[in-house]
Design an enzyme around this catalytic site. Structure first.
Site, PDB file in Angstrom:
ATOM      1  N   TYR A 108       0.871  -1.172   0.000  1.00  0.00           N
ATOM      2  CA  TYR A 108       0.000   0.000   0.000  1.00  0.00           C
ATOM      3  C   TYR A 108       0.909   1.224   0.000  1.00  0.00           C
ATOM      4  CZ  TYR A 108      -3.476   3.405   1.633  1.00  0.00           C
ATOM      5  OH  TYR A 108      -4.298   4.508   1.762  1.00  0.00           O
TER       6      TYR A 108
ATOM      7  N   ASP B 148      -2.320  -1.348  -3.962  1.00  0.00           N
ATOM      8  CA  ASP B 148      -2.662   0.030  -4.295  1.00  0.00           C
ATOM      9  C   ASP B 148      -1.347   0.805  -4.345  1.00  0.00           C
ATOM     10  OD1 ASP B 148      -3.418   2.652  -4.416  1.00  0.00           O
ATOM     11  OD2 ASP B 148      -4.661   2.624  -2.613  1.00  0.00           O
TER      12      ASP B 148
END
Length: 255
Positions: A105, A144
Site C-alpha cells: 500500500y 494500491d
C-alpha cells in the site's frame, strides 16, 4: 494460480457489506488486502483453509495490509527492513521456493502534495527492496500503488497533472520500476483498453460515471511473462472505493 488484490478502505466496514461473498466467490490462491485500518485483535476472520498474515500501522485506524493464502510460505517478512518506512504496515512479503508474493500500500502524496517528498524516498527504498528479492527469484507484486501511470489510466488526465497520484514525479517512479525488469500485467494483456479503472472518488457520482483511476496493480518480474494468463478488474464489485483486481499465472510452488 489465482491472485486477488483489493484496497478495502477499512476491512471492518466492508465485512458488514459483501467481503465474505466476494472472497468465497473468487476462491483465490492468494487474496491480498490494503488499507485494512486495523490493529491486532480487532477482527476475527473465519477463513478456513487459508493462512493469514497481517501488518498493522502503529497509528490506529490507518493503513495496514493483509494476505490470505491457501499455501503456507517458507518465510514471511513485514515491511522492507527500514525503520523509517515500516511504521505504517504497508508491505507483506511471502517467500516460496519459486517466487515471492508482495502486497504493498504505497503512501499517498496527499492534498497539496504535502507528502510527495516522502513518497519519493519511499519509492526509491521500495524499488531497492523489490530488486533485492528479484535477484533471488521472480516477484509478484500487487496492491494500491497510488499512481495512474499513463493518461489512459484515468478519466481526466488533463485536470489532474498536479494532483496526487498523477504527478510527473510519481509516474516517472512507476516507469523506473518497469524499466528495472517488471511488467504491468493489465497493460501487458490489455494495452489499448480505455475506461479501465480500479478507484473512484466518493464525490461527484464518480463511480456511476466511471470517472476513475487505475491505481491498483499486479506487477510481475518480466521472466514470468510467459506464465501470465489473465489480468482483470472487477468494477462491478462494490464495498470499497476501490474494486478488486486479479492476475492468474501458471505457477508451481516448488521447483
Amino acid at each position: 494460480m489465482k491472485f486477488i488484490s483489493w484496497n478495502v478502505n477499512g476491512l471492518r466496514a466492508v465485512m458488514k457489506k459483501n467481503f465474505m461473498e466476494v472472497f468465497d466467490a473468487f476462491d483465490a490462491d492468494f487474496f491480498c488486502l490494503q488499507e485494512t485500518k486495523l490493529q491486532a485483535g480487532q477482527i476475527d476472520m473465519p477463513l478456513k483453509a487459508y493462512h493469514q498474515y497481517w501488518n498493522y500501522a502503529e497509528k490506529k485506524g490507518y493503513s495496514g495490509t493483509a494476505i490470505f493464502t491457501k499455501h503456507e510460505p517458507q518465510h514471511v517478512t513485514y515491511g522492507i527492513g527500514q525503520a523509517e518506512h515500516d511504521q505504517e504496515g504497508r508491505v507483506i512479503t511471502l517467500e516460496y521456493p519459486n517466487f515471492f508474493v508482495v502486497t504493498c500500500y504505497t503512501p499517498n502524496s496527499q492534498n497539496e502534495l504535502k507528502r510527495l517528498d516522502y513518497r519519493m524516498e519511499w519509492e526509491d527504498a521500495f524499488l531497492s527492496y523489490i530488486n533485492q528479492l528479484d535477484a533471488q527469484k521472480p516477484v509478484i507484486l500487487c496492491g494500491d500503488l497510488n499512481v495512474a501511470h499513463q493518461e489512459i489510466d484515468l478519466k481526466n488526465p488533463k485536470t489532474n497533472q498536479k494532483n496526487a497520484g498523477f504527478t510527473i514525479e510519481e509516474r516517472q517512479k512507476f516507469t523506473t520500476l518497469l524499466e528495472n525488469g517488471y511488467i504491468d500485467t493489465y497493460r501487458a494483456l490489455h494495452p489499448e483498453q480505455t475506461g479501465a479503472y480500479s478507484w473512484w472518488s466518493y464525490r461527484f457520482n464518480a463511480r456511476k460515471n466511471n470517472a476513475g483511476w487505475r491505481i491498483d496493480y499486479f506487477v510481475i518480474s518480466e521472466r514470468l511473462r510467459p506464465q501470465l494468463q489473465e489480468a482483470n478488474l472487477y468494477p462491478q464489485l462494490l464495498g470499497s472505493d476501490h474494486c478488486p483486481i486479479e492476475a492468474t499465472l501458471d505457477l508451481e510452488l516448488n521447483p
